[in-house]
Design a protein around this motif. Structure first.
Motif: not given
Lengths: 268, 313, 374
Positions: A181-199
């Protein structure tokens, strides 16, 4: 297998969104970032991997301005941001998420999402009293956008939930949606699926890909190898505070130095 | 007001004595700050508790030991000092177990606010046990040491010397503990990075226990010395808490050696303010000595928030 | 009448716990009214107490902006209160050291300007740093201000204090006590409405985010320093207004109330009432005054005097123990905040689309919405 990423990359092959030049940072005697120069092209999903202690998080903090660098430069869209505060960099289009999102005490998902857009008119006390109708209009638009985004990320039903009740994976999705929603030019994601279930991890992958197809640029740190190898191209490999190599997932996979770095990193 | 010109060395001598007290207090505050990660507003009142515990023990030690003395002070005083240190150490461990550890979430802010409550409870208990009046240990009055007076022209009493000497002994003992023993090394590692220390298998509960024991004992020593030099008052600890905080911030939060240095500097400045005032360097006199410590603290926060001994940034 | 009761049920009382709390408060109010009617309590005494509660409520509202909204730890509540009181006393009392005898309006204006200025001064070095730096520095500020008032007798009259402060609006056809009570009710209403508007807005939302996770707010492009500064200044100004009001309530002011204990009373009011909740701050203030005046009352009972117990230390023990217990067992306080911080005008329209406000959802939804209050 990385057709989508190549699609995105083709949009503007030579347009660099984010560039670092000889970034350096030491903590006491420990050099955490040792002359890192990277470029992220517009429209790519750039992955960043490396063994524990390779300096990935430090680099993220340097790029986003949460650490001050000892030497080097960071530019966004060709503009120097090295001396800017984190919030100023965010306003320039450089927006990050955090590895372990803290829960926003007492906020519903809707509120947590509404913090994203900015700067909002309603963030000025003056406007609250002297242009209330503008604030109302903007707030309505933002609420609408929030609902659409949550629907799109298939978590529309959570909008009234206290954000403290969400699972780790759901929180990651909210974070991703909010950062968008911040309308970014680049998104830096720090471990977006760490500890997230596979589905849910698969869902997150799908959403990142969709956003990328619409032109969103990403730089992603991730430890989950299958996830990042499937999603990102190019991939930057860090080791001991330096860029070890950069290349396509296949190149990275077959590179002896990378294998050695990971094996070496696992030992003493 | 004061007819005779006081020698500048006199202020320096006073500064060394006062610095000793601040150094002892600052070490404990800094240890808690770095290892338990919160600003402990009860530390000043812990000094008071130590000072009054010592006063309590004087009641039975003095009849037992009579007036036998060493280094110009009665023997019972040294035992009372040890008693006060032990009592404060035990009390701070109990406080940690009963109050700080169960605080919900145990974040640094919740602990900070709880520590305000602890400070008030400590002081209330001192009021209830000892009344509200200022007390003395009853160490016989001593004049300045003659030869110092003759050679340097300043008044230094034996008790001044005892305070400074014992402080040096305590600080040296702490230094040896931190550098030569396994426990000390664990403490330093935990202070540097608590998470890392836990991951690398350091039993933090042991470190935390040691921290409260050492911090409490040193705070009590500071409190007893302050009571010996001035009066034993229920508000004595809280009144110098700000100066101790200034010392810790000046030295760089989390650095024990920084706290020692910061304590020395702030203690000296505190006592030298009247001299600076005479010389026209400081715009205010001794009534504002605490305010001067505060101004130094704010200046440090503006210029170098990590303190003189901390990392840059 | 039904409009009033529905307003009460929507804006004040949200669930069973709160209903009990307000029932107790209502009962106490009834008892007080009965007490006045039967002549047990003098109306003058009661009005003075109301004014005192009102002043504490203002202080609590001010601290709530700082600690409750933004998570700022301010231990100089008493100092900002004192700044306000001394601005009013020095400018309006004919026999103050300045001897100006100005209209009270100038006292209030000076209180606002001076407190805002000092808040900015102390905010500049501390608000960029970790929360506890403000805690330490504000404790220092409080001591410095007290030292200045005590020592600079030429300007502040020192410990002898300033008397002869004029009453406010003595032209009103009411007794002095009634006028003062009316003024504090008016002040609270103004401050409360102001805070309600700024809190349930994007501005309040950013502050709540900063309180939970300042780095997140920065990462989303919010200038957290500026937001914290605004909250700190607004809170401090409200405290100074309370101080100026007190000067005109008590007609005399000296530095003895500028001690840290006053600050901690306000802290209890806020954390007991419910950190971040304006309603809670007001209720907390009433409870604290009840404790303070109640223990003072005990002192007058002959039986306790014969025991020879000094109640001041007991009060200290009670205050300290209460802080510890609240932090341990009920960090949410009595009336934790329940509002979603969404601009109300925008919310009403969109509620049809499913984005309903927490208050309008059926009971099950409300409890899941308000966070954990159990």
């Amino acid at each position: 297998m990385n057709d989508d990423a190549y699609e995105g990359a083709r949009l503007d092959k030579n347009d660099v969104v984010l560039k670092t030049t000889d970034l350096e940072k030491a903590f006491g005697g420990l050099v955490a970032t040792d002359g890192v120069s990277i470029e992220v092209d517009r429209g790519t999903i750039t992955g960043m991997i490396g063994p524990n202690g390779a300096g990935k998080s430090t680099l993220f903090n340097l790029i986003s301005g949460f650490y001050e660098n000892d030497a080097g430069h960071v530019t966004v869209n060709g503009e120097e941001v090295t001396d800017l505060e984190p919030h100023e960099r965010a306003r320039k289009g450089l927006v990050r998420t955090f590895q372990t999102p803290r829960r926003l005490e007492g906020m519903s998902v809707r509120e947590a999402m509404l913090v994203g857009p900015g700067p909002q008119k309603g963030e000025s006390i003056f406007s609250l009293f002297f242009s209330g109708s503008d604030v109302t209009e903007e707030e309505r638009a933002n609420i609408e956008q929030t609902r659409e985004l949550l629907e799109r990320f298939e978590i529309g039903h959570l909008i009234d939930q206290p954000s403290t009740d969400l699972s780790g994976g759901q929180m990651k999705l909210v974070e991703l949606a909010r950062a968008f929603t911040t309308d970014p030019d680049i998104l830096l994601l720090d471990e977006p699926v760490a500890g997230v279930n596979p589905t849910l991890a698969n869902d997150i992958k799908r959403f990142i890909r969709e956003l990328n197809e619409e032109g969103q640029t990403f730089l992603i740190i991730e430890h989950d190898m299958p996830f990042i190898m499937d999603l990102a191209d190019p991939i930057i490999v860090l080791d001991q505070g330096k860029v070890l190599m950069e290349g396509s997932p296949d190149e990275v996979r077959s590179d002896d130095r990378v294998i050695e770095a990971y094996l070496g990193g696992a030992g003493p | 007001m004061i007819p005779l010109q006081i020698s500048p060395f006199q202020y320096v001598a006073n500064g060394v004595v006062f610095s000793s007290i601040i150094v002892l207090a600052a070490i404990g505050l800094s240890l808690v700050y770095s290892i338990a990660d919160f600003a402990n507003f009860a530390h000043g009142d812990l000094m008071t508790v130590g000072a009054f515990s010592a006063l309590f023990s004087v009641g039975f030690l003095r009849p037992m030991l009579g007036d036998a003395g060493v280094f110009g002070l009665p023997l019972w005083f040294f035992l009372a000092l040890a008693f006060g240190m032990g009592a404060a150490a035990v009390i701070s461990v109990i406080t940690d177990r009963v109050i700080y550890q169960p605080v919900k979430g145990s974040d640094s802010i919740g602990l900070l606010i709880s520590s305000i409550g602890v400070a008030l409870v400590y002081r209330a208990l001192v009021f209830l046990s000892f009344g509200t009046e200022a007390e003395r240990y009853g160490v016989p009055r001593q004049g300045p040491i003659p030869w110092v007076r003759e050679t340097l022209g300043i008044a230094v009493t034996p008790r001044n010397l005892v305070v400074v000497t014992l402080t040096i002994v305590l600080v040296t003992a702490l230094h040896l503990t931190l550098t030569r023993t396994t426990l000390g090394r664990k403490m330093r590692a935990t202070a540097d990075n608590a998470d890392l220390a836990r991951v690398s298998g350091i039993r933090t509960s042991e470190v935390i226990l040691a921290m409260w024991l050492i911090g409490g004992a040193l705070a009590a020593a500071g409190g007893v010395f302050l009571g010996l030099e001035e009066l034993v008052r229920p508000r004595m600890g809280f009144d110098i808490l700000l100066i101790v905080f200034a010392a810790v911030i000046l030295g760089g939060i989390g650095s024990v050696y920084g706290a020692m240095l910061g304590g020395f500097v702030i203690g000296m400045v505190h006592e030298l303010v009247p001299l600076f005032y005479q010389w026209g360097i400081s715009p205010v006199g001794s009534r504002y000595a605490a305010a001067v410590a505060f101004v130094i603290m704010v200046a440090i926060l503006l210029v170098r928030p990590s303190g003189i001994a901390g990392d840059s940034g | 009448m039904s409009a009033v009761s529905s307003w009460v049920s929507e804006t004040l009382v949200r669930d069973a716990t709160e209903r009990r709390i307000f029932a107790v408060l209502g009962l106490i109010t009834v008892l007080l009214v009965v007490g006045v009617l039967t002549g047990v309590i003098g109306p003058r005494f009661l009005l003075f107490q109301i004014a005192l509660v009102g002043m504490y409520a203002l202080l609590s509202l001010g601290l709530n902006v700082q600690w409750g909204y933004a998570g700022l730890i301010n231990f100089s509540v008493a100092a900002f209160w004192g700044i306000g009181a001394y601005c009013a006393a020095l400018l309006t009392a004919p026999n103050s050291p300045l001897g100006l005898g100005l209209h009270p309006v100038f006292g209030f204006l000076a209180a606002i300007v001076v407190s805002a200025f000092i808040a900015v001064l102390i905010g500049i070095p501390t608000l960029r740093l970790r929360e506890d730096y403000l805690a330490i520095a504000s404790l220092g500020l409080a001591e410095v201000i007290r030292a200045i008032i005590l020592n600079e007798r030429r300007w502040t009259a020192g410990s002898s204090g300033i008397s002869g402060i004029p009453n406010l609006m003595s032209w009103l056809p009411l007794t002095d006590a009634a006028t003062t009570a009316a003024i504090v009710v008016f002040l609270i209403a103004v401050v409360y409405l102001f805070l309600r508007r700024v809190h349930r807005s994007p501005w309040g939302r950013v502050l709540r985010t900063i309180r939970s996770d300042e780095d997140l707010a920065k990462a989303l492009g919010k200038n957290t320093y500026l937001f914290k500064m605004q909250a700190f200044v607004i809170g401090s100004v409200i405290m100074a207004i309370a101080g100026a009001f007190y000067a005109h309530l008590n007609l005399y002011i000296d530095p003895s109330d500028l001690v840290p204990l006053t600050t901690f009373y306000i802290w209890i009011a806020v954390i007991l009432g419910g950190t971040g909740s304006n309603r809670g701050a007001v209720v907390g203030a009433a409870v604290v005054i009840a404790i303070r005046e109640g223990t003072r009352f005990l002192n007058d009972i002959g039986f306790i005097q014969t025991l020879g117990i000094d109640l001041a230390p007991l009060r200290l023990l009670f205050v300290g123990g209460l802080i510890i217990l609240i932090m341990r067992f009920r960090q949410d306080g009595l009336l934790p905040p329940k509002d979603e911080l969404i601009w109300p005008a925008a919310r009403d329209e969109s509620s049809t689309g499913g984005a309903s406000p927490s208050g309008a959802v059926p009971d099950g939804g409300t409890s899941s919405n308000g966070g954990d209050d159990r």
